[in-house]
Structure formats: C-alpha cells, structure tokens
Design a protein around this motif. Structure first.
Motif, PDB file in Angstrom:
ATOM      1  N   UNK A  88       0.839  -1.198   0.000  1.00 30.22           N
ATOM      2  CA  UNK A  88       0.000   0.000   0.000  1.00 30.22           C
ATOM      3  C   UNK A  88       0.877   1.252   0.000  1.00 30.22           C
ATOM      4  N   UNK A  89       1.926   1.244   0.820  1.00 31.47           N
ATOM      5  CA  UNK A  89       2.833   2.403   0.880  1.00 31.47           C
ATOM      6  C   UNK A  89       3.579   2.574  -0.442  1.00 31.47           C
ATOM      7  N   UNK A  90       4.013   1.460  -1.029  1.00 32.32           N
ATOM      8  CA  UNK A  90       4.774   1.536  -2.281  1.00 32.32           C
ATOM      9  C   UNK A  90       3.881   2.081  -3.396  1.00 32.32           C
ATOM     10  N   UNK A  91       2.624   1.612  -3.427  1.00 33.20           N
ATOM     11  CA  UNK A  91       1.690   2.121  -4.439  1.00 33.20           C
ATOM     12  C   UNK A  91       1.412   3.594  -4.192  1.00 33.20           C
ATOM     13  N   UNK A  92       1.224   3.963  -2.931  1.00 33.15           N
ATOM     14  CA  UNK A  92       0.927   5.360  -2.601  1.00 33.15           C
ATOM     15  C   UNK A  92       2.109   6.262  -2.930  1.00 33.15           C
ATOM     16  N   UNK A  93       3.311   5.770  -2.654  1.00 30.41           N
ATOM     17  CA  UNK A  93       4.517   6.555  -2.921  1.00 30.41           C
ATOM     18  C   UNK A  93       4.936   6.498  -4.379  1.00 30.41           C
ATOM     19  N   UNK A  94       4.175   5.763  -5.195  1.00 30.09           N
ATOM     20  CA  UNK A  94       4.450   5.596  -6.631  1.00 30.09           C
ATOM     21  C   UNK A  94       5.881   5.115  -6.870  1.00 30.09           C
ATOM     22  N   UNK A  95       6.212   4.026  -6.197  1.00 27.84           N
ATOM     23  CA  UNK A  95       7.539   3.438  -6.378  1.00 27.84           C
ATOM     24  C   UNK A  95       7.417   2.199  -7.258  1.00 27.84           C
ATOM     25  N   UNK A  96       8.380   2.012  -8.165  1.00 30.30           N
ATOM     26  CA  UNK A  96       8.369   0.808  -9.001  1.00 30.30           C
ATOM     27  C   UNK A  96       9.003  -0.353  -8.260  1.00 30.30           C
ATOM     28  N   UNK A  97       8.378  -1.514  -8.283  1.00 24.19           N
ATOM     29  CA  UNK A  97       9.020  -2.698  -7.727  1.00 24.19           C
ATOM     30  C   UNK A  97       8.305  -3.928  -8.233  1.00 24.19           C
ATOM     31  N   UNK A  98       8.931  -5.071  -8.011  1.00 21.14           N
ATOM     32  CA  UNK A  98       8.349  -6.339  -8.442  1.00 21.14           C
ATOM     33  C   UNK A  98       8.170  -7.250  -7.231  1.00 21.14           C
ATOM     34  N   UNK A  99       6.972  -7.818  -7.115  1.00 21.38           N
ATOM     35  CA  UNK A  99       6.673  -8.760  -6.039  1.00 21.38           C
ATOM     36  C   UNK A  99       6.176 -10.048  -6.687  1.00 21.38           C
ATOM     37  N   UNK A 100       6.670 -11.184  -6.204  1.00 21.73           N
ATOM     38  CA  UNK A 100       6.237 -12.473  -6.752  1.00 21.73           C
ATOM     39  C   UNK A 100       5.509 -13.245  -5.664  1.00 21.73           C
ATOM     40  N   UNK A 101       4.315 -13.722  -5.993  1.00 18.45           N
ATOM     41  CA  UNK A 101       3.563 -14.574  -5.081  1.00 18.45           C
ATOM     42  C   UNK A 101       3.427 -15.957  -5.698  1.00 18.45           C
ATOM     43  N   UNK A 102       4.185 -16.923  -5.145  1.00 21.10           N
ATOM     44  CA  UNK A 102       4.029 -18.321  -5.574  1.00 21.10           C
ATOM     45  C   UNK A 102       2.992 -18.906  -4.624  1.00 21.10           C
ATOM     46  N   UNK A 103       1.731 -18.782  -5.004  1.00 12.79           N
ATOM     47  CA  UNK A 103       0.668 -18.922  -4.005  1.00 12.79           C
ATOM     48  C   UNK A 103       0.343 -20.376  -3.684  1.00 12.79           C
ATOM     49  N   UNK A 104      -0.211 -20.546  -2.496  1.00 10.85           N
ATOM     50  CA  UNK A 104      -0.540 -21.870  -1.986  1.00 10.85           C
ATOM     51  C   UNK A 104      -1.953 -21.850  -1.413  1.00 10.85           C
ATOM     52  N   UNK A 105      -2.393 -22.997  -0.912  1.00  8.68           N
ATOM     53  CA  UNK A 105      -3.759 -23.083  -0.407  1.00  8.68           C
ATOM     54  C   UNK A 105      -3.932 -22.322   0.895  1.00  8.68           C
ATOM     55  N   UNK A 106      -5.032 -21.636   1.032  1.00  7.54           N
ATOM     56  CA  UNK A 106      -5.331 -20.890   2.237  1.00  7.54           C
ATOM     57  C   UNK A 106      -6.757 -21.139   2.653  1.00  7.54           C
ATOM     58  N   UNK A 107      -7.298 -20.379   3.618  1.00  6.85           N
ATOM     59  CA  UNK A 107      -6.678 -19.254   4.342  1.00  6.85           C
ATOM     60  C   UNK A 107      -5.794 -19.726   5.502  1.00  6.85           C
ATOM     61  N   UNK A 108      -5.301 -18.765   6.259  1.00  7.55           N
ATOM     62  CA  UNK A 108      -4.410 -19.085   7.374  1.00  7.55           C
ATOM     63  C   UNK A 108      -3.099 -19.643   6.855  1.00  7.55           C
ATOM     64  N   UNK A 109      -2.485 -20.514   7.620  1.00  4.94           N
ATOM     65  CA  UNK A 109      -1.279 -21.157   7.113  1.00  4.94           C
ATOM     66  C   UNK A 109      -1.626 -22.013   5.913  1.00  4.94           C
TER      67      UNK A 109
END
Lengths: 349, 271
Positions: A88-109
């Motif tokens: 949220x801060x990075x989007x608000x501050x208009x900063x470029x970056x890359x985030x990778x989500x190798x997602x798994x089953x949820x919710x919780x752990x």
C-alpha cells in the motif's frame, strides 16, 4: 529449470539491483538460488539479502525502490499477506518494484500445495486505500522467466508495483527455458529518486502522508488517472481454440495448463470447447471477454479457489451467456477429466 | 533572580542599528542549510526541533548534505521529510531500519540515518531495529525518547516510566499490567553488529552540545563502515506530559534520567 529458479535467474539477467526475501514454501528456491549464485560478488552486482520477516523484506524493497533501484521480493500466500502494508505504501509513494507470489492453499497457514485463492487480494487491493497492482499471471516456466523483465519494465513505466501471481505448481514444475543475455544494471537513476540532494536541485522526498484532505484526494485522482492509462494500454490475454468454440473456459496460471488437456479431451468427444486466459489479472481483459461471450453457449470459470476470478468474469460477460464456476481448493489439484465431467454435466442441464 | 532592564537610549537610530546588525560580518548565528525554511510542526518547547537542528548542522559541517539519505518515521517526526533539507524517505510505522537497509545496501556510499521515536523504534519496530542492528547495517539511528506517543495524543510508550501517567495509563504505568520501561539501546548495544550506542539529552545547552558531538561521531563511524550506530536522545514532551517546557525539562532530569542514564553505552574498540 524450475519455475522458482527461472524467477531468480531472470532477476539476475534483467539487471535487477536488489532482492530481499524470507523463506516460505513453495518459493524458497528463489532465495536459495540467488544465494548460491551470489550475483553480488560473482555476476551482476545484485544485492541479495535474507530479511528477518516478510514485512522487513517489502520495506527494504521500499527503501531501494525509493532510490530508483530495480528492487524485488517474493513470497507465498501467508507471507504476501504480511507484505500488504508495504505494498500500500509503495503504491501510494508511486515506487516501481516487483513482487512475486508463488501462491498456496489458504486461508491461514493453509496448505503448502498450489492454490489460486489470493486473486481477490492481488487484484482488488489487499492493503488499505485506493490503489492497484499490475498483476501478471504466468502459466509456464518460460513466462515466469519473461515476466520478471516485463514486470520491471511496467513498474518503471508507470511507477507502480507489479505483482507476478504465480502458484506452487508453476513455481515447482520444471520446463525448458530460453534465457536472455545478461543486461547491465542501470547506472542512471530516475530524477525523482532519493540519491542525495545535490545543490542543483530541490530535495527529493518519498512520502505517502497528506494531512490536507483535498491534497490526498488529488493524489488519489492522479493515481486513478494512471490506472486508467494502464487499463487502456497493458491488457494481455491468450486465446486457445476460441474461433469455433461453443463453450469457453476462463482460467489462468496452473488451471489454464490443466484446462488445455480438458479442451483436447472435449474436442476428441466433439465438444467445441476453447479457452480464454487472462495474462494480466489486473487490468482484467474484460472487453475481449465480453466480445467472446456474445457468441458462445456458456462460459466456465475454472480456478483453484472457492470462486474469486469468476466475479470478474461475470462482470465482464454481463449476462451475455451463463457463467458457471468450477474450483478446487486447499492445495488439491484438479484433473482435466473432472473439469470435463463438470462441463458435460452443465451442458446437459 | 532580579531582572535588570537597561534604559533605552532614545537617541539611537533604530533603522541604522538594524541595518548594521544584519550585515554579513555581524551575523553570529544562522539557521543551518541542513534544514528547510518550513515551519516545524512541533509544539513550542519540544526537543525535536533542537535535534533536527543538530542533525542539519552536522550534515552542513561535515559537508555531506549531497551524500545523506534520511528516513523519517511515523509519530511526531512524521513530517521530518519537510524539515531536513535532504533527500528523504518516509517509512511506515516502525519500518525505518528496514527501509534504511534497502537504501544503504543499494547506495552503500551514502550516509543513511533513521529518525525515530520510542513508539516507532521500541514497540512496533522492535524487530526491524534488532535485526538491522544485528546485521551491522552501516546506518545511524537517531532515537528520540520522550516516554510517550506524542502525535496520537499522549498514550503510553514502551519507554513510559513506572507510575507515569499517560492517556492509556491514566492511573500511572503499572508493572504487573504494562510491564517495565524498555531500555532498547542497552538491549541492542551488546550485539556485535552495533559499533556505537550512546544516550544523550537536549534539556540543557551543555547536553545539546554533547548530543551534537555524538551525532557527528555516529556519522563518522558510519563513514568508516563500522556497523550500526544508535544515538538515543532523551527529550521532553511538554504537551504530552502536561507541563511547561521548563517544568518538563526539570521533570525529565529528575525522573527520566534515573531509568535512562546518559552517556556512552558502547564505543568502537578497535582503532
């Protein structure tokens, strides 16, 4: 090469300046591969650092991105939840970056097996406030590799965080990858970056606070205008056998790979089934899907979740044709046959 | 004390005197170029402004303004990015040491410092503080300890003294409910990544001078890449403590310094 390794190799080769990570299954190979390659000393000079938490890692990305550097982090679902404040801060501050989500089953752990239940979090927000991430969904190891460079390109073009929403299956599978030549890390930094205030310019500030409400609203409007440009220019999708299709599957990531086989099985039985694969989950390719939905008898949203992307499919299709949902969750991987069984049962209703 | 008011000589030309005073050669004090001209948002009497000035002066005297990147926190000093005439990033609450890590690792030749209050550094940011210290990040933490959350209206901080009243400990901090005041600087000083840990204050002119010397030392150690340096500065919060500035400085000396004794806690051993 493993999907996770492809992310790491791509980061080095595309001239990424810094990776900050924290171990979590099923994506720890990204940090491990980078640690072993030791690009800081042996290859491109890229910083690799294991942070004390996912929260620290995303804030390290904030700091490096604020200096105009190509910075990235990766994690899996529970860890991505921890990064939402930073995003949220990075989007608000208009900063470029890359985030990778190798997602798994949820919710919780949840489970450590593949999942696609982070769709809402990825495309609808996740953190607080009105902001958007540009979300890319690879379905091959080659795309895992390619989307790193593409992700940084989009991030810097729009000064916005980019998320690669992968899953445990794409991250863990091994496929052939065509590698690209090593790019140099950038020596010239953007004019807005905090690089030390020289006498010839005003000081640069990276901040997200606007106590004056109208200033904050103007900032929000500016962000929204930027998102509109992204929606107009950056939509990506793939069509598979949609030309003559009477029914269309909408699927992304690992689900779309499984559904390729479903389509083959269906076609062997004479069912004219095709697939529409959103590559950008945000912006969602709603106009193209709307057009396609005019000429088919039904649409099937197939996901490894309890029904998330289906909401965007329904919004795009606008009652042109019935939209049915099929999903498995918790890390269970669906088979092509069970998807076909579901489609056949729906067709016969 | 008796106040002596000198009689004004009515024959003096006031305008001429003014012109004389503002001549370059007669100026005895100027605001440092390390600060902007923006009016500070701090309450009159608060120590934050003094510490800002000290940092600005150190940057000016060391001629490093073009080489400094500052990280502002969340708290009273959230607007620090508008007061330092430096390139500045504003971090999320408690995350400044992580942000500073990202800056320093990718800009290793720059001076990087965080400016944090007790809530930011010793409560919500405890993890980031300890791990940045333990990694020996070559950064400087300027830690303002006033024993209270000032910005949000005077709530209990990790450094609030026992029996000290705040808006969330209105009957005084109780050991068995709230625990003890946290001496985080003493806590991290033994870590091998920390090269310099000191506690200073800005409640008297003599202490202000010592605090400035400590900030300068910390920046010098950073240049020598000796590891993390932390300068804790005891400061009053006259608004939050509901006292006059003079009373609050006296109260601080009489009460806070017993729990948070002044002086160097760790200095680099090697030459």
């Amino acid at each position: 090469m493993k999907g996770n390794e492809a992310i790491a190799e791509a980061a080095i080769r595309c001239g990424c300046d810094a990776y900050f990570g924290y171990p979590i299954t099923p994506q720890s190979e990204i940090l491990e591969y980078l640690a072993l390659e030791d690009p800081y000393n042996k290859r491109s000079g890229m910083v690799v650092l294991q942070a004390e938490s996912e929260i620290a890692a995303i804030n390290m990305v904030y700091g490096a991105a604020g200096c105009g550097k190509k910075a990235m982090t990766s994690s899996s679902s529970p860890g991505i939840s921890l990064k939402q404040e930073g995003l949220s801060y990075i989007a608000a501050g208009e900063l470029p970056c890359l985030v990778v989500n190798v997602s798994r089953g949820g919710p919780g752990l949840g489970s450590i097996q593949p999942g696609q239940a982070d769709y809402f979090q990825s495309v609808k927000g996740g953190g607080h406030g009105d902001y958007r991430l540009i979300v890319l969904a690879p379905n091959t190891v080659q795309e895992q590799y390619d989307f790193v460079d593409l992700g940084f390109e989009l991030a810097f073009k729009y000064r916005n965080p980019v998320l690669i929403l992968s899953d445990g299956a794409i991250g863990q599978m091994m496929e052939k990858v065509v590698l690209t030549p090593q790019k140099d890390r950038s020596v010239t930094l953007p004019s807005w970056a905090t690089t030390g205030k020289t006498p010839d310019r005003e000081r640069n500030r990276i901040f997200t606070l606007n106590i004056e409400t109208d200033v904050q609203e103007n900032h929000n409007r500016k962000l929204q205008a930027k998102y509109k440009v992204v929606e107009e220019n950056e939509i990506r999708y793939q069509e598979f056998k949609t030309d003559d299709a009477e029914y269309i599957i909408v699927a992304y990531g690992i689900s779309s790979r499984i559904c390729m086989k479903t389509i083959q099985l269906a076609r062997e039985k004479g069912i004219k089934l095709g697939m529409f694969r959103p590559i950008t989950l945000w912006p969602f390719p709603k106009q193209k899907l709307f057009e396609l939905s005019k000429n088919v008898k039904g649409i099937f949203a197939v996901e490894h979740s309890c029904g998330q992307m289906v909401e965007d499919v329904e919004l795009a299709v606008k009652n042109n044709t019935p939209v049915k949902f099929y999903g498995r969750s918790g890390g269970v991987i669906m088979t092509p046959q069970e998807v076909l069984l579901f489609i056949e049962s729906e067709m016969n209703k | 004390m008796e106040t002596v008011i000198e009689k004004t000589n009515v024959n003096v030309d006031i305008e001429a005197l003014r012109k004389e005073i503002i001549k370059e050669e007669n100026i005895v004090f100027k605001k440092t170029i390390g600060l902007t001209d923006n009016p500070l948002s701090y309450c009159p009497g608060c120590g934050h402004g003094v510490v800002h000035r000290l940092i600005g002066e150190v940057c000016e005297e060391m001629e490093i303004i073009q080489d400094v990147i500052a990280i502002a926190p969340v708290g009273c000093s959230v607007f620090a990015y508008d007061f330092f005439n430096l390139d500045t990033q504003s971090a999320a609450h408690g995350r400044a040491p992580a942000v500073a890590t990202g800056v320093k690792r990718t800009m290793p030749d720059k001076y990087v410092f965080t400016y944090q209050g007790d809530g930011d550094l010793a409560a919500i940011g405890t993890g980031e503080t300890i791990h940045a210290a333990n990694r020996g990040e070559n950064i400087t933490i300027i830690f303002i300890n006033n024993g209270i959350y000032g910005m949000t209206g005077g709530q209990m901080a990790p450094t609030t003294l026992l029996n000290m009243k705040s808006s969330t400990s209105p009957y005084g901090r109780e050991m068995d409910v709230h625990g003890y005041p946290l001496n985080i600087t003493d806590m991290i000083a033994p870590l091998r990544g920390v090269c310099y840990a000191t506690r200073q204050s800005v409640h008297t002119p003599a202490n202000v001078r010592k605090a400035k010397a400590a900030i300068k030392k910390a920046f010098e150690y950073q240049k020598l890449k000796k590891g993390l340096s932390i300068v804790e500065i005891m400061s009053n919060c006259n608004s939050g403590w509901k006292m006059t500035p003079v009373q609050s400085n006296k109260w601080m000396e009489e009460n806070m310094l017993e729990n948070f004794p002044l002086g160097d806690i760790k200095v680099p051993q090697d030459k």
